[in-house]
Design an enzyme around this catalytic site. Structure first.
Site, PDB file in Angstrom:
ATOM      1  N   ASP A 283       3.621   2.959  13.558  1.00  0.00           N
ATOM      2  CA  ASP A 283       2.589   3.507  12.435  1.00  0.00           C
ATOM      3  C   ASP A 283       2.746   3.237  11.000  1.00  0.00           C
ATOM      4  O   ASP A 283       3.755   2.930  10.506  1.00  0.00           O
ATOM      5  CB  ASP A 283       2.804   5.161  12.331  1.00  0.00           C
ATOM      6  CG  ASP A 283       1.568   5.907  11.520  1.00  0.00           C
ATOM      7  OD1 ASP A 283       0.466   5.801  12.094  1.00  0.00           O
ATOM      8  OD2 ASP A 283       2.394   6.497  10.613  1.00  0.00           O
ATOM      9  N   GLU A 325       0.122  -0.708  13.487  1.00  0.00           N
ATOM     10  CA  GLU A 325      -0.979  -0.046  13.105  1.00  0.00           C
ATOM     11  C   GLU A 325      -1.199  -0.441  11.622  1.00  0.00           C
ATOM     12  O   GLU A 325      -1.053   0.411  10.605  1.00  0.00           O
ATOM     13  CB  GLU A 325      -0.791   1.427  13.390  1.00  0.00           C
ATOM     14  CG  GLU A 325      -2.048   2.244  13.095  1.00  0.00           C
ATOM     15  CD  GLU A 325      -1.855   3.073  11.804  1.00  0.00           C
ATOM     16  OE1 GLU A 325      -2.857   3.500  11.344  1.00  0.00           O
ATOM     17  OE2 GLU A 325      -0.926   3.118  10.969  1.00  0.00           O
TER      18      GLU A 325
END
Length: 651
Positions: A283, A325
Site C-alpha cells: 500500500d 499500489e
C-alpha cells in the site's frame, strides 16, 4: 557483478547453520548468490552512511536465511512449480475479487463456505482487504495497522486465516493480502513507545521537537485529504513532539532513513509470505521516502527500497509476487516496474488506474479519444510484469491522467474534468450516474469520485424510475466496462458486489466511524438473499452474474489473453468505439467496445490493417460468424455492445 567476499560471507553463514547447498538447499543458494550483489548494492545505496550499517547488514542476511528456513515445505514446493511456469501470474486463467471479509460474509470462519461461490463465478484469486488489527474508529478501512501480526478480532484469528489459505490452496486458488509500508496506527506498539519518550522508537517515525523542519516539509508537500485531514504533521502532547501524518492524524509515517525500520518491515513481509500469501499488495509505496524540498512522493529512494524488497523476496520466498499500489500518472507508474538494471525487477504488478479512469471518461463522454491518446505511455510496461485491471475498487476514482491526453482529443483539460465530476455526481441534467465527489480541494477544485459500478452506470437511477429500458442499458454498460477490463491484459480484479449489481449503500452515513468518508457508499454490506437472486432467471442479479461469468469463461479459454505485452490498439475509425488486437503465436483476437448509446459502425478496413487479413471472424460473445466485407461496408455494434472476434480458422 560477482563479489567473492560477499559469496564467501553467505557460504559461511549457511555452513554455520547446516545448510546443504549442494543438494536440498541448492536452489535457495543459487538464488541467494544470483541476487546478493544487487541486495548489497541497494542496501549500501540507502544506508551506507548510517552508523549501524554493518551490524544491520549482517542482520539482513540472516533475516533472508531465517525466512527461507521457516518456509513450510508445501510453499517451497509451490514456489518451485511457479518458477517452472516463469511468470505464473501472467496467465489468462487467473481472475480475482477484492472484498472486505466482514462486509462480505461476517468473518474468516465463514469465508471458506463461500469458496464455491467464487468458483461458480470464475474467481480464483481473492484479495482480502486489510485484516490485521486496527483501531475501530481510526482504521482508515484497515490501513491504520496497530499490529501487523494479529488478525483483528472482528475478522477472526490468525489460525482462521491459515485455515482459509489451506482450503484455497487445495482448490488451486490464490491469496492476496495487503501490507501497509508507509505508516502505522498511532496505537501500534512502536508508536506507543515513541509517545512514552523511547528515542529508539521515536526514530522509527519522523518526529520533531518544534515546527521548524515540519514547516520545511510542508512548503512542498501536497495535502492528501485536505477536507478530512489537512496538513502533514500532528502534534503529540504525550511527548511534546510533531509527527509526520501524511494521510490521517492517526497514521504515523515510518522513517525508512532508519535501516531498523526497513529490517522490521521486511521481516513482516516474510511473515506474510510464510502465511501462504501469493500476491502481496504494497500500500502507498510512492510515499515511503521523504525529502525536504520535494513532494515526498515517487522519490528514487522509494524505488530502491522496493527493488531491495523484491531481491530479498526472490531469494527466500520466490513464489510471492509483489503489487505496488501506486496510483500515479502513466509515466510515473512505469517506474514501479523497475528501471535501469532493475527493469521488471521491482514490482510484478501495478494497478492500471489510468486505464480504469479512462474507461469512466469514455463512458461519460461517449468518446474514446482520450483513452486512445493515453495508450502510448501505458504500452511501455515491460515484459514479465502485469497490471491489475479493474473498473472499481475500494477506493475513489481519480482523474489524474495527463492533460496532454485530453488536449489530443480536442478538449480543455479543466473543463473536461469539470464535466466528468458533474456527470458522475449527477449534477448534469439527464445524467444517469449517481456518485458523489470525494476529497474536494477547495483551492484547486480537484476531486475524485465515489460510487458503485452499478450506480455510476445508471442502475440506481433506472431502478428509482422503474424504467426497463434504462435498466437494460445500465446492465449493458456494466458488462461492457467489465469486459474491457477482462480482455485488456493483466489480472482482472472485480470488486465484491459488482458481480450482482449492488448500488450505493448509504447506511455509512449513520456510522460515526465511516460517515466522514463517502467511499463507504461503494463498500456494500452483502445481503445474501439478494446474491441468491443470481439463480432467478431474468432477475437483474441473474443477468449481471451469468454474463460476467460468461465473460470470465471466455477469458480462460483463450491463452492469447494472457499478459504477454501483446496488445495493439486499432486505428480509431469511430470515436465511440475502443478497439484493440491481442496476438500470440498464430492466435489473434480483436476486441471492440461501443461506448455510445447508439449503434456504432466500424468499417471492415479496421480488420485489414494487420496481416494476415482475415476473411471470416467468429464472435465469442454472441457466437456469430462474420464475413469481412468491403471497406465501404460495416460491422454494426449495438449500443454499449462488445465484440470479441477471432480469426475463423482458429475457431
Amino acid at each position: 557483478m560477482y563479489k567473492k567476499n560477499l559469496h564467501n560471507q553467505i557460504v559461511e553463514l549457511l555452513q554455520q547453520q547446516s545448510f546443504n547447498i549442494a543438494k536440498n538447499d541448492s536452489a535457495f543458494f543459487a538464488r541467494f548468490i544470483a541476487n546478493a550483489t544487487a541486495i548489497e548494492s541497494l542496501y549500501q545505496q540507502l544506508y551506507a552512511q548510517h552508523p549501524e550499517n554493518n551490524r544491520i547488514w549482517k542482520q539482513l542476511l540472516q533475516l533472508i536465511i531465517t525466512a527461507y528456513q521457516q518456509r513450510p515445505s508445501a510453499f517451497v514446493e509451490r514456489d518451485t512449480k511457479k518458477l517452472q511456469q516463469e511468470q505464473w501470474f501472467l496467465s489468462n486463467e487467473l481472475a480475482g475479487m477484492s472484498l472486505y471479509v466482514d462486509r462480505f460474509c461476517g468473518d474468516l470462519q465463514q469465508l471458506p463456505n463461500k469458496l464455491d461461490y467464487f468458483r461458480e463465478l470464475g474467481i480464483n484469486v481473492l484479495h482480502l482487504m486489510p485484516l490485521f488489527e486496527s483501531p475501530l474508529h481510526e482504521s482508515d478501512g484497515g490501513y491504520a495497522v496497530s499490529n501487523f501480526r494479529k488478525v483483528d478480532e472482528r475478522f477472526g484469528t490468525l489460525q482462521h486465516l491459515q485455515q482459509l489459505q489451506q482450503n484455497m490452496q487445495q482448490q488451486e486458488m490464490f491469496l492476496m493480502l495487503d501490507i501497509v509500508l508507509n505508516h502505522t496506527s498511532h496505537q501500534h506498539e512502536w508508536a506507543q513507545k515513541a509517545k512514552q519518550g523511547d528515542e529508539k522508537y521515536q526514530d522509527f517515525y519522523y518526529m520533531f521537537t518544534d515546527r521548524q523542519i515540519p514547516d520545511q516539509f510542508d512548503a512542498s508537500m501536497p495535502e492528501i485529504f485536505p477536507e478530512s485531514a489537512p496538513g502533514n504533521f500532528t502534534y503529540v502532547p504525550e511527548c511534546n513532539q510533531w509527527v509526520m501524518t501524511v494521510f490521517h492524524q492517526y497514521q504515523w509515517d515510518l522513517n525508512y532513513r532508519n535501516p531498523e525500520v526497513f529490517l522490521a518491515m521486511l521481516d513482516t513481509i516474510f511473515f506474510y509470505a510464510n502465511l501462504g500469501v501469493d500476491i502481496l499488495r504494497i500500500d502507498a509505496p510512492a510515499f515511503i521516502w521523504k525529502e525536504i524540498g520535494t513532494t515526498c512522493q515517487n522519490l528514487p529512494q522509494a524505488h530502491a527500497i522496493l527493488q531491495l524488497i523484491k531481491c530479498c523476496v526472490e531469494v527466500a520466498t520466490p513464489g510471492m509476487a509483489l503489487l505496488g499500489e501506486a496510483i500515479v500518472a502513466p509515466k510515473k507508474i512505469m517506474q514501479y516496474f523497475g528501471t535501469g538494471l532493475y527493469v521488471a525487477h521491482e514490482c510484478d504488478f501495478a494497478y492500471n488506474a489510468t486505464q480504469m479512469a479512462l474507461q469512466w471518461d469514455a463512458l461519460a463522454t461517449q468518446d474514446v479519444r482520450v483513452m486512445l491518446a493515453a495508450q502510448e505511455d501505458l504500452a511501455r510496461k515491460p515484459y514479465g510484469t502485469s497490471w491489475i485491471t479493474y473498473t472499481r475498487c475500494h477506493d475513489d476514482i481519480g482523474l489524474g491522467y495527463e492533460d496532454n491526453s485530453i488536449r489530443k482529443a480536442g478538449y480543455n483539460p479543466y473543463e473536461h474534468r469539470r464535466y466528468l465530476k458533474n456527470y458522475y455526481s449527477g449534477n448534469i441534467e439527464n445524467s444517469p450516474a449517481r456518485g458523489t465527489l470525494f476529497s474536494i480541494n477547495p483551492k484547486t477544485q480537484d476531486a475524485r469520485i465515489s460510487g458503485t459500478l452499478a450506480s455510476l452506470c445508471g442502475l440506481e437511477a433506472a431502478l428509482a424510475k422503474q424504467n426497463e429500458v434504462f435498466i437494460a442499458e445500465s446492465i449493458a454498460k456494466i458488462l461492457m466496462m467489465q469486459a474491457q477490463t477482462f480482455f485488456l491484459g493483466g489480472l482482472p480484479m472485480l470488486f465484491y458486489g459488482d458481480e450482482v449489481g449492488y448500488t450505493n449503500d448509504y447506511t455509512y452515513l449513520s456510522d460515526p466511524g465511516k460517515s466522514y468518508d463517502n467511499r463507504w457508499m461503494h463498500r456494500p454490506l452483502i445481503d445474501w438473499i439478494k446474491n441468491e437472486k443470481r439463480n432467478t432467471v431474468g432477475s437483474i442479479e441473474y443477468q449481471i452474474f451469468t454474463q460476467t461469468q460468461q465473460l470470465l469463461q471466455i477469458r480462460k479459454q483463450l491463452p492469447v489473453l494472457s499478459d504477454y505485452s501483446n496488445i495493439t490498439w486499432l486505428t480509431p475509425h469511430n470515436i465511440h468505439v475502443a478497439g484493440f488486437m491481442r496476438s500470440y503465436g498464430s492466435e489473434r483476437i480483436y476486441a471492440l467496445f461501443n461506448y455510445s448509446n447508439k449503434a456504432a459502425y466500424i468499417t471492415w478496413h479496421a480488420f485489414k490493417e494487420h496481416v494476415p487479413v482475415p476473411k471470416k471472424l467468429f464472435n465469442y460473445i454472441n457466437q456469430q460468424v462474420y464475413t469481412v466485407g468491403a471497406d465501404y461496408e460495416y460491422l454494426i455494434l449495438p449500443p454499449y455492445d462488445i465484440a470479441l472476434l477471432a480469426l475463423q480458422e482458429q475457431y
